[in-house]
Write a protein that holds these residues in place. Structure first.
Motif, PDB file in Angstrom:
ATOM      1  N   GLY A  11       0.811  -1.199   0.000  1.00 15.65           N
ATOM      2  CA  GLY A  11       0.000   0.000   0.000  1.00 15.65           C
ATOM      3  C   GLY A  11       0.849   1.257   0.000  1.00 15.65           C
ATOM      4  O   GLY A  11       2.081   1.181  -0.031  1.00 15.65           O
ATOM      5  N   PRO A  12       0.138   2.384   0.046  1.00 17.59           N
ATOM      6  CA  PRO A  12      -1.320   2.554   0.000  1.00 17.59           C
ATOM      7  C   PRO A  12      -1.883   2.283  -1.387  1.00 17.59           C
ATOM      8  O   PRO A  12      -1.139   2.012  -2.330  1.00 17.59           O
ATOM      9  CB  PRO A  12      -1.506   4.025   0.405  1.00 17.59           C
ATOM     10  CG  PRO A  12      -0.239   4.687  -0.019  1.00 17.59           C
ATOM     11  CD  PRO A  12       0.853   3.672   0.176  1.00 17.59           C
ATOM     12  N   ALA A  13      -3.208   2.416  -1.501  1.00 18.68           N
ATOM     13  CA  ALA A  13      -3.899   2.018  -2.729  1.00 18.68           C
ATOM     14  C   ALA A  13      -3.400   2.732  -3.984  1.00 18.68           C
ATOM     15  O   ALA A  13      -3.242   2.085  -5.024  1.00 18.68           O
ATOM     16  CB  ALA A  13      -5.411   2.208  -2.559  1.00 18.68           C
ATOM     17  N   PRO A  14      -3.147   4.048  -3.955  1.00 25.17           N
ATOM     18  CA  PRO A  14      -2.684   4.695  -5.192  1.00 25.17           C
ATOM     19  C   PRO A  14      -1.365   4.119  -5.702  1.00 25.17           C
ATOM     20  O   PRO A  14      -1.189   3.939  -6.915  1.00 25.17           O
ATOM     21  CB  PRO A  14      -2.538   6.170  -4.783  1.00 25.17           C
ATOM     22  CG  PRO A  14      -3.490   6.346  -3.652  1.00 25.17           C
ATOM     23  CD  PRO A  14      -3.431   5.048  -2.894  1.00 25.17           C
ATOM     24  N   PHE A  15      -0.444   3.825  -4.791  1.00 25.69           N
ATOM     25  CA  PHE A  15       0.821   3.225  -5.201  1.00 25.69           C
ATOM     26  C   PHE A  15       0.601   1.822  -5.738  1.00 25.69           C
ATOM     27  O   PHE A  15       1.126   1.455  -6.797  1.00 25.69           O
ATOM     28  CB  PHE A  15       1.791   3.208  -4.019  1.00 25.69           C
ATOM     29  CG  PHE A  15       3.067   2.450  -4.287  1.00 25.69           C
ATOM     30  CD1 PHE A  15       3.780   2.635  -5.449  1.00 25.69           C
ATOM     31  CD2 PHE A  15       3.557   1.548  -3.347  1.00 25.69           C
ATOM     32  CE1 PHE A  15       4.959   1.938  -5.698  1.00 25.69           C
ATOM     33  CE2 PHE A  15       4.727   0.850  -3.577  1.00 25.69           C
ATOM     34  CZ  PHE A  15       5.424   1.037  -4.756  1.00 25.69           C
ATOM     35  N   ASN A  16      -0.190   1.013  -5.032  1.00 31.25           N
ATOM     36  CA  ASN A  16      -0.462  -0.343  -5.495  1.00 31.25           C
ATOM     37  C   ASN A  16      -1.057  -0.345  -6.899  1.00 31.25           C
ATOM     38  O   ASN A  16      -0.653  -1.118  -7.769  1.00 31.25           O
ATOM     39  CB  ASN A  16      -1.407  -1.059  -4.541  1.00 31.25           C
ATOM     40  CG  ASN A  16      -0.719  -1.535  -3.272  1.00 31.25           C
ATOM     41  OD1 ASN A  16       0.428  -1.182  -3.015  1.00 31.25           O
ATOM     42  ND2 ASN A  16      -1.420  -2.306  -2.471  1.00 31.25           N
ATOM     43  N   SER A  17      -2.035   0.537  -7.127  1.00 30.59           N
ATOM     44  CA  SER A  17      -2.705   0.584  -8.425  1.00 30.59           C
ATOM     45  C   SER A  17      -1.732   0.958  -9.541  1.00 30.59           C
ATOM     46  O   SER A  17      -1.718   0.330 -10.606  1.00 30.59           O
ATOM     47  CB  SER A  17      -3.856   1.590  -8.372  1.00 30.59           C
ATOM     48  OG  SER A  17      -4.487   1.702  -9.627  1.00 30.59           O
ATOM     49  N   ALA A  18      -0.900   1.970  -9.287  1.00 29.37           N
ATOM     50  CA  ALA A  18       0.067   2.384 -10.303  1.00 29.37           C
ATOM     51  C   ALA A  18       1.075   1.279 -10.580  1.00 29.37           C
ATOM     52  O   ALA A  18       1.472   1.046 -11.726  1.00 29.37           O
ATOM     53  CB  ALA A  18       0.780   3.657  -9.856  1.00 29.37           C
ATOM     54  N   ALA A  19       1.529   0.576  -9.527  1.00 25.69           N
ATOM     55  CA  ALA A  19       2.518  -0.488  -9.693  1.00 25.69           C
ATOM     56  C   ALA A  19       1.935  -1.668 -10.462  1.00 25.69           C
ATOM     57  O   ALA A  19       2.615  -2.263 -11.313  1.00 25.69           O
ATOM     58  CB  ALA A  19       3.027  -0.937  -8.332  1.00 25.69           C
ATOM     59  N   VAL A  20       0.688  -2.028 -10.174  1.00 20.43           N
ATOM     60  CA  VAL A  20       0.061  -3.134 -10.902  1.00 20.43           C
ATOM     61  C   VAL A  20      -0.090  -2.763 -12.375  1.00 20.43           C
ATOM     62  O   VAL A  20       0.152  -3.588 -13.261  1.00 20.43           O
ATOM     63  CB  VAL A  20      -1.299  -3.493 -10.274  1.00 20.43           C
ATOM     64  CG1 VAL A  20      -2.064  -4.472 -11.169  1.00 20.43           C
ATOM     65  CG2 VAL A  20      -1.101  -4.108  -8.893  1.00 20.43           C
ATOM     66  N   ASP A  21      -0.487  -1.529 -12.653  1.00 24.54           N
ATOM     67  CA  ASP A  21      -0.615  -1.091 -14.052  1.00 24.54           C
ATOM     68  C   ASP A  21       0.730  -1.181 -14.775  1.00 24.54           C
ATOM     69  O   ASP A  21       0.785  -1.562 -15.946  1.00 24.54           O
ATOM     70  CB  ASP A  21      -1.135   0.336 -14.112  1.00 24.54           C
ATOM     71  CG  ASP A  21      -2.607   0.446 -13.758  1.00 24.54           C
ATOM     72  OD1 ASP A  21      -3.295  -0.597 -13.752  1.00 24.54           O
ATOM     73  OD2 ASP A  21      -3.080   1.565 -13.477  1.00 24.54           O
ATOM     74  N   ALA A  22       1.804  -0.815 -14.089  1.00 23.56           N
ATOM     75  CA  ALA A  22       3.129  -0.851 -14.704  1.00 23.56           C
ATOM     76  C   ALA A  22       3.725  -2.249 -14.719  1.00 23.56           C
ATOM     77  O   ALA A  22       4.625  -2.539 -15.513  1.00 23.56           O
ATOM     78  CB  ALA A  22       4.070   0.100 -13.973  1.00 23.56           C
ATOM     79  N   GLY A  23       3.272  -3.107 -13.823  1.00 22.62           N
ATOM     80  CA  GLY A  23       3.841  -4.442 -13.705  1.00 22.62           C
ATOM     81  C   GLY A  23       5.114  -4.493 -12.896  1.00 22.62           C
ATOM     82  O   GLY A  23       5.746  -5.545 -12.779  1.00 22.62           O
ATOM     83  N   GLU A  24       5.488  -3.364 -12.281  1.00 27.51           N
ATOM     84  CA  GLU A  24       6.738  -3.310 -11.530  1.00 27.51           C
ATOM     85  C   GLU A  24       6.788  -2.032 -10.702  1.00 27.51           C
ATOM     86  O   GLU A  24       6.100  -1.054 -10.997  1.00 27.51           O
ATOM     87  CB  GLU A  24       7.943  -3.337 -12.474  1.00 27.51           C
ATOM     88  CG  GLU A  24       7.970  -2.154 -13.429  1.00 27.51           C
ATOM     89  CD  GLU A  24       9.161  -2.162 -14.378  1.00 27.51           C
ATOM     90  OE1 GLU A  24      10.296  -2.296 -13.886  1.00 27.51           O
ATOM     91  OE2 GLU A  24       8.944  -2.048 -15.598  1.00 27.51           O
TER      92      GLU A  24
END
Length: 239
Positions: A76-89
């Motif tokens: 987390g937090p959610a904004p970081f998780n979401s951006a990382a999942v979109d980027a794959g890394e």
């Protein structure tokens, strides 16, 4: 960025080697930019940003290689998780008293410039439930055997072995144990196999069987790469 982009794995490997005194800042930054192109963070060049982080108490880098439904390395937090999942890394910079999440996005300036911009997020604490190198190597071997058995039983069009293997951060830096280099190299090759798998000419049942095998193998590959990139710390924490 593409999921197979090696920007964050390279930043973690060479950043940690720099912090541990195995390479200089220039060498570390050169390797990161060789992987992804000219890199900026917080509107400053990578070298200056890394030097600023160290002045602010940078202690280590951690790697996250998440996928939808599997936030590997993220807390987390959610904004970081979401951006990382979109980027794959993502890379996590561990400082005294806080962590920063670095997520690569394309940096396009004009018609010819292509580089990387690291978006900076607040990050949660370092995850301690990630596999050790030995655990990840064992899981990778088991997943590889299982996937081989499954894929061998699925008849379909023959596929040629890739003539060249791209790297998803497979090159570790000086200071990493030989076992980590071996695991990272194998995981990188298997990541290419997963990415190039072709489902053309298969029935729906064959597609489902192959998808399950490749999904399990992809999870093991990502866990092995994360463990390999963190292995530079294991000898310190086992004594």
């Amino acid at each position: 960025m593409r999921p197979e982009s090696p920007v964050c794995p390279s930043l973690v490997a060479w950043g940690n080697a720099w912090l541990a005194g195995h390479v200089g800042l220039d060498e570390a930054a050169d390797h990161v930019e060789a992987a992804g192109g000219p890199t900026v963070a917080d509107d400053v060049p990578l070298r200056k940003y890394l030097a600023n982080l160290r002045s602010d108490g940078l202690r280590e880098f951690r790697l996250a290689l998440p996928a939808p439904g599997d936030p590997l390395g993220l807390s987390g937090p959610a904004p970081f998780n979401s951006a990382a999942v979109d980027a794959g890394e993502a890379a996590i910079a561990v400082l005294d008293g806080r962590n920063l999440g670095l997520v690569p996005v394309p940096d396009l300036r004009g018609s010819s410039y292509v580089g990387v911009r690291l978006e900076i997020h607040d990050s949660g604490p370092v995850r301690h439930d990630l596999p050790s190198l030995s655990e990840a190597e064992r899981e990778l071997s088991e997943a590889m055997r299982s996937a081989t058995d499954t894929l061998s039983a699925v008849e379909g069009p023959l596929q040629s072995r890739p003539s060249s293997v791209g790297h998803r951060g497979g090159e570790l830096a000086p200071g990493y144990p030989a076992r980590a280099h071996r695991v990272s190299t194998l995981a990188t090759r298997l990541a290419t196999v997963v990415r190039l798998a072709d489902e053309r000419g298969l029935t729906s049942g064959q597609v489902a069987a192959r998808a399950t095998a490749l999904r399990d193998l992809d999870r093991a590959v990502r866990r092995a790469l994360v463990a390999a990139h963190h292995a530079i710390f294991e000898p310190l924490r086992s004594t």
